[in-house]
Design a protein around this motif. Sequence first.
Motif, PDB file in Angstrom:
ATOM      1  N   GLN A  61      38.752  47.489  34.052  1.00  0.00           N
ATOM      2  CA  GLN A  61      38.843  46.313  34.913  1.00  0.00           C
ATOM      3  C   GLN A  61      40.050  46.479  35.817  1.00  0.00           C
ATOM      4  O   GLN A  61      41.020  47.166  35.476  1.00  0.00           O
ATOM      5  N   TRP A  62      39.990  45.836  36.974  1.00  0.00           N
ATOM      6  CA  TRP A  62      41.113  45.881  37.902  1.00  0.00           C
ATOM      7  C   TRP A  62      41.124  44.614  38.747  1.00  0.00           C
ATOM      8  O   TRP A  62      40.115  43.895  38.856  1.00  0.00           O
ATOM      9  N   LYS A  63      42.308  44.356  39.302  1.00  0.00           N
ATOM     10  CA  LYS A  63      42.507  43.177  40.130  1.00  0.00           C
ATOM     11  C   LYS A  63      43.315  43.577  41.346  1.00  0.00           C
ATOM     12  O   LYS A  63      44.376  44.188  41.222  1.00  0.00           O
ATOM     13  N   SER A  64      42.829  43.230  42.528  1.00  0.00           N
ATOM     14  CA  SER A  64      43.495  43.573  43.788  1.00  0.00           C
ATOM     15  C   SER A  64      44.250  42.366  44.310  1.00  0.00           C
ATOM     16  O   SER A  64      43.734  41.236  44.286  1.00  0.00           O
ATOM     17  N   VAL A  65      45.491  42.602  44.771  1.00  0.00           N
ATOM     18  CA  VAL A  65      46.305  41.547  45.371  1.00  0.00           C
ATOM     19  C   VAL A  65      46.858  42.060  46.700  1.00  0.00           C
ATOM     20  O   VAL A  65      46.849  43.266  46.985  1.00  0.00           O
ATOM     21  N   GLY A  66      47.371  41.137  47.501  1.00  0.00           N
ATOM     22  CA  GLY A  66      47.863  41.472  48.824  1.00  0.00           C
ATOM     23  C   GLY A  66      49.189  42.194  48.813  1.00  0.00           C
ATOM     24  O   GLY A  66      49.873  42.282  47.784  1.00  0.00           O
ATOM     25  N   PRO A  67      49.613  42.698  49.975  1.00  0.00           N
ATOM     26  CA  PRO A  67      50.860  43.476  50.058  1.00  0.00           C
ATOM     27  C   PRO A  67      52.114  42.642  49.849  1.00  0.00           C
ATOM     28  O   PRO A  67      53.163  43.191  49.503  1.00  0.00           O
ATOM     29  N   THR A  68      52.036  41.335  50.040  1.00  0.00           N
ATOM     30  CA  THR A  68      53.218  40.492  49.876  1.00  0.00           C
ATOM     31  C   THR A  68      53.305  39.878  48.483  1.00  0.00           C
ATOM     32  O   THR A  68      54.258  39.152  48.186  1.00  0.00           O
ATOM     33  N   THR A  69      52.354  40.154  47.631  1.00  0.00           N
ATOM     34  CA  THR A  69      52.328  39.587  46.278  1.00  0.00           C
ATOM     35  C   THR A  69      52.949  40.572  45.294  1.00  0.00           C
ATOM     36  O   THR A  69      52.603  41.754  45.283  1.00  0.00           O
ATOM     37  N   THR A  70      53.880  40.095  44.475  1.00  0.00           N
ATOM     38  CA  THR A  70      54.536  40.951  43.475  1.00  0.00           C
ATOM     39  C   THR A  70      54.372  40.398  42.060  1.00  0.00           C
ATOM     40  O   THR A  70      55.106  40.799  41.153  1.00  0.00           O
ATOM     41  N   SER A  71      53.435  39.501  41.848  1.00  0.00           N
ATOM     42  CA  SER A  71      53.158  38.983  40.504  1.00  0.00           C
ATOM     43  C   SER A  71      51.742  38.436  40.477  1.00  0.00           C
ATOM     44  O   SER A  71      51.184  38.048  41.509  1.00  0.00           O
ATOM     45  N   THR A  72      51.176  38.417  39.294  1.00  0.00           N
ATOM     46  CA  THR A  72      49.833  37.872  39.118  1.00  0.00           C
ATOM     47  C   THR A  72      49.630  37.557  37.645  1.00  0.00           C
ATOM     48  O   THR A  72      50.372  38.021  36.778  1.00  0.00           O
ATOM     49  N   VAL A  73      48.606  36.766  37.360  1.00  0.00           N
ATOM     50  CA  VAL A  73      48.211  36.427  35.990  1.00  0.00           C
ATOM     51  C   VAL A  73      46.846  37.045  35.733  1.00  0.00           C
ATOM     52  O   VAL A  73      45.892  36.769  36.459  1.00  0.00           O
ATOM     53  N   VAL A  74      46.781  37.886  34.722  1.00  0.00           N
ATOM     54  CA  VAL A  74      45.537  38.555  34.357  1.00  0.00           C
ATOM     55  C   VAL A  74      44.938  37.818  33.170  1.00  0.00           C
ATOM     56  O   VAL A  74      45.552  37.736  32.103  1.00  0.00           O
ATOM     57  N   SER A  75      43.750  37.268  33.353  1.00  0.00           N
ATOM     58  CA  SER A  75      43.056  36.547  32.275  1.00  0.00           C
ATOM     59  C   SER A  75      41.643  37.094  32.145  1.00  0.00           C
ATOM     60  O   SER A  75      41.051  37.570  33.112  1.00  0.00           O
ATOM     61  N   SER A  76      41.135  37.033  30.934  1.00  0.00           N
ATOM     62  CA  SER A  76      39.791  37.533  30.660  1.00  0.00           C
ATOM     63  C   SER A  76      39.279  36.899  29.388  1.00  0.00           C
ATOM     64  O   SER A  76      40.034  36.705  28.426  1.00  0.00           O
ATOM     65  N   ASP A  77      37.991  36.576  29.373  1.00  0.00           N
ATOM     66  CA  ASP A  77      37.375  36.043  28.158  1.00  0.00           C
ATOM     67  C   ASP A  77      37.255  37.106  27.080  1.00  0.00           C
ATOM     68  O   ASP A  77      37.013  36.785  25.914  1.00  0.00           O
ATOM     69  N   ALA A  78      37.421  38.381  27.463  1.00  0.00           N
ATOM     70  CA  ALA A  78      37.296  39.469  26.484  1.00  0.00           C
ATOM     71  C   ALA A  78      38.579  39.727  25.716  1.00  0.00           C
ATOM     72  O   ALA A  78      38.561  40.490  24.751  1.00  0.00           O
ATOM     73  N   PHE A  79      39.692  39.126  26.115  1.00  0.00           N
ATOM     74  CA  PHE A  79      40.950  39.339  25.397  1.00  0.00           C
ATOM     75  C   PHE A  79      40.840  38.756  23.990  1.00  0.00           C
ATOM     76  O   PHE A  79      40.388  37.621  23.800  1.00  0.00           O
ATOM     77  N   ARG A  80      41.287  39.543  23.009  1.00  0.00           N
ATOM     78  CA  ARG A  80      41.202  39.147  21.607  1.00  0.00           C
ATOM     79  C   ARG A  80      42.586  39.209  20.962  1.00  0.00           C
ATOM     80  O   ARG A  80      43.382  40.096  21.296  1.00  0.00           O
ATOM     81  N   PRO A  81      42.885  38.322  20.009  1.00  0.00           N
ATOM     82  CA  PRO A  81      44.173  38.399  19.298  1.00  0.00           C
ATOM     83  C   PRO A  81      44.272  39.684  18.487  1.00  0.00           C
ATOM     84  O   PRO A  81      43.284  40.178  17.942  1.00  0.00           O
ATOM     85  N   GLY A  82      45.488  40.215  18.406  1.00  0.00           N
ATOM     86  CA  GLY A  82      45.724  41.406  17.604  1.00  0.00           C
ATOM     87  C   GLY A  82      45.291  42.702  18.250  1.00  0.00           C
ATOM     88  O   GLY A  82      45.295  43.733  17.592  1.00  0.00           O
ATOM     89  N   VAL A  83      44.918  42.689  19.527  1.00  0.00           N
ATOM     90  CA  VAL A  83      44.498  43.894  20.245  1.00  0.00           C
ATOM     91  C   VAL A  83      45.532  44.197  21.323  1.00  0.00           C
ATOM     92  O   VAL A  83      45.925  43.310  22.088  1.00  0.00           O
ATOM     93  N   GLN A  84      45.961  45.450  21.367  1.00  0.00           N
ATOM     94  CA  GLN A  84      46.974  45.856  22.340  1.00  0.00           C
ATOM     95  C   GLN A  84      46.302  46.246  23.653  1.00  0.00           C
ATOM     96  O   GLN A  84      45.361  47.036  23.666  1.00  0.00           O
ATOM     97  N   TYR A  85      46.790  45.667  24.740  1.00  0.00           N
ATOM     98  CA  TYR A  85      46.253  45.935  26.074  1.00  0.00           C
ATOM     99  C   TYR A  85      47.319  46.621  26.917  1.00  0.00           C
ATOM    100  O   TYR A  85      48.488  46.216  26.904  1.00  0.00           O
ATOM    101  N   ASN A  86      46.879  47.655  27.641  1.00  0.00           N
ATOM    102  CA  ASN A  86      47.772  48.445  28.486  1.00  0.00           C
ATOM    103  C   ASN A  86      47.430  48.196  29.959  1.00  0.00           C
ATOM    104  O   ASN A  86      46.270  48.309  30.354  1.00  0.00           O
ATOM    105  N   PHE A  87      48.445  47.887  30.733  1.00  0.00           N
ATOM    106  CA  PHE A  87      48.276  47.579  32.154  1.00  0.00           C
ATOM    107  C   PHE A  87      49.024  48.623  32.978  1.00  0.00           C
ATOM    108  O   PHE A  87      50.137  49.037  32.615  1.00  0.00           O
ATOM    109  N   ARG A  88      48.383  49.032  34.067  1.00  0.00           N
ATOM    110  CA  ARG A  88      49.003  49.954  35.027  1.00  0.00           C
ATOM    111  C   ARG A  88      48.952  49.317  36.406  1.00  0.00           C
ATOM    112  O   ARG A  88      47.899  48.825  36.827  1.00  0.00           O
ATOM    113  N   ILE A  89      50.079  49.353  37.076  1.00  0.00           N
ATOM    114  CA  ILE A  89      50.187  48.737  38.399  1.00  0.00           C
ATOM    115  C   ILE A  89      50.327  49.858  39.428  1.00  0.00           C
ATOM    116  O   ILE A  89      51.231  50.700  39.322  1.00  0.00           O
TER     117      ILE A  89
END
Length: 891
Positions: free
Chosen positions: A491-519
Amino acid sequence: MRFEWEVLQNENPEPMALFSVFQTTFLLALLSLRTYQSEVLSEPLPWAPESLKVFINSTHQCLHLQWSVHNLAHHQELKMVFQIEISRIKTSNVIWVENYSTTVKWNQVLHWSWESKLPLECAKHFIRMRSAEDDAKTPEQSFWSNWSSWEEVDEVLEEPKEFSCETQDLTTLNCTWDPGSDTGLLKQLSQSYTLFESFSGKKTLCKHKSWCSWEVAPESQEMYNFTLTAENYLRKRSVHLLFNLTHRVHPMAPFSVLFTDVSTTNATMTWKVHSTGNYYTLLCQVKLYGEGEVTQHNVSVEVDGEQLFSGLEPDTEYRAQVRCANANHFWKWSEWTHQNFTTAEAAPSEAPDVWRNVKSVQGHSVVTLFWKPLSKLQANGKILFYNIVIENLDRSSSSKFLSIPAPANGTELNLDQCSYQIHVTAHNSVGTSPASVIIVSGDPGNKEVEEERVKGTEDGFSLSWKPQPGNVTGYIVEWCDRPRGPLCDLQWKSVGPTTTSTVVSSDAFRPGVQYNFRIYGISTERVPYLLEKKTGYSQELAPSDNPQVVMSNLTSRSFTLSWKDYSIESQPSFIQGYHVYLKSKAGQCHSGSEKAVLSDDAVCCKYKIDNPKQKTFVVENLQPESFYEFLVTPYSSVGEGPHGAFTKVTTPDEYSPILIRVILPMVFCILLIMIICYLKSQWMKEKCYPDIPDPYKSSVLSLIKSKENPRLTIMNIKDCVPDSIEVLNKQEGTRKSLTETESSKPTYLYLLPTEESYSGPGPCICFENFTYNQAASDSASCGHVPVAPKAPPSQLALLTSPENLLKALEENYMNSLGEIPAGETSLNYVSQLASAMTGDKFSLPTNPPEPALCSEYKMQMAIPLGLASPPSSGSSSLSSFTLLDEGEHYH
């Protein structure tokens, strides 16, 4: 008595004062008790009846009561009595009193019924009740609760409610009303309804209980005054209604709804209405539903209606509905008429959102392209396929074209190490979307980026990054919805050139599972480059399992624990370190540990390891020959791993290692010596205790070639010619052999042929016994047998015959048995000499050959002692014997 009382008072005033105080106290206590009893009697019992309801059964003319007792404890049962009063017409006119006894349970609903002698429709009835505990021992002392409020029951005929009349076509009036509850009387005696119009004087008996039809007068009467009468054999009720006919018009629903000139953004709706006269105009209301939006329009209509819809979305389904009412005198809207339509398709309005994953495999790049499906508003129709154009930036003339049918959302490309520009477009039946362009560089040049931890919330992961100093066209945040599953589900999320933060949400996120993000940052050349890495949990959980611990280096004072195969990345939270629990009978904790109480109230010592990468620990300060139990569990910010079974260990004796260091080398040396001795056993046997030769296994048999039986293996005595026999007699004390007094030199039994003139050493073959390795004579070569000078040839010939020899030996042996004590004979081994002459072995040589060198032979022959006895005189035997003392042996 009064006198005596006064005398007592005068004589002794102190007892009188005390009695007066006691009397006053008693009266006050009695007054307080009566006051308390009156208060108790005035308070309601805690088990008073509540929620009283009364129902009427008109068919059986009875009242049905229902109530409950709310204050009983759980599973409590109580025997109670309920007193019920029934009044008629007014509450003071009590016509029935009854006591109803029953056992009441917790949360139970109680029932009681009463049958009336008078029809319930004739008068009102009132019901109330109270309760008391039913105590059989003291029934007169039962305290009643307060009475419940009166419940009114009226079965008086009801007048019709909500009486109304209206018309849809100005020719017929429809009058309706609510008849209320049925009286329950017999069918022929039940209520009936009559409709009367006062202006026309007409009257009609209604066939139905809730509605009735009335024909409008042809003379166009506008005003109507109706009276609706409901009656039964007991009473009668009436209601009135006055209205203008033109004000009570309820139009019928529109019909023939059609849509014309439907395009991508516009559509025209038409419909028809029922005629209500030449002088009436209808107001129609039109509503349009589509993609969550609702629009409303009002249209004046006489016969046909029309409405234009604009600003619609392409390839979108809409729902339109229309209803109408009297425009001059509004009364009611007609029913809705519904109809659906769909706008035409248009070319996709947005480029696909494209991302890629690049892997280097054996000198080439495997590029996996992903794209998100266009939304319905973006697609403007059904997407049929995606076109992919791959351009080689290093060789501009080289390009490749692919067409991927929908609904695929990705493909895999095998590219070389060159840089490529990839165009992706979506197509429907009308046209093509704008192109999405992405660059795959031959040299990705991704720098090493340190991973940072983030904490998730219920809303998702809040991510931020540093703005780039150069020009960027945007940022992309990448992650996997199922990082531990068989598929990454990128999965990926695109933001504009002036944005330096975002909130990533998903119904697939589960407790106790480690998620890795790359920017990633997207340069102006559309080349992605990695900026930051972040990892976290939407919700951390306590560690799910403990490491597999291996114990080593056990001594009397310490042991080492290690768990090298434990993976902290697969745990449901960030592992911060480890806890080492140690149980002992002494229960003493040394420095570096603290006492801890487990869930089973067991007390132990706890060691804390703050470094999650440390996977070894040395437990020290132990006691020799002591019993311990240990457990290693990880811990995180939300808890530690499960407290499973402890591992048992006993420390050895303090001196055991020293003994082991001494004993083990000794045992090793002994084993080594034993192995060497075993390997050299044959050599030792030959040197120290050789085997006694077996004459029946003599190798001399290989030299004897029997003409009759060439396979002979056992040596026959006939085939052997002994050269001399020595007999040894062992005697105790001073007993000696006969020959010992005559000569101390050993003599021999000569069995070889000799001549008186021959006194020198004759030719022979000497067989030497190496077990007793001594020469038979002083000769440098093999020993020669001494020759007796006076041996007659005739007797020699007789003795040299094997048969004669054996016979003589047997006779001598038997004669000598009487002279040798039992048990003093033994076997001796003498060398066997054979003649080296040709011809018959039983004939005597006349001319002996010249002496020759003797050959040696190592085997020997065994004969019993006493086989031959010494001769009686020197002239009667060709042989001589020597009896040796103990310790002497044969040479």
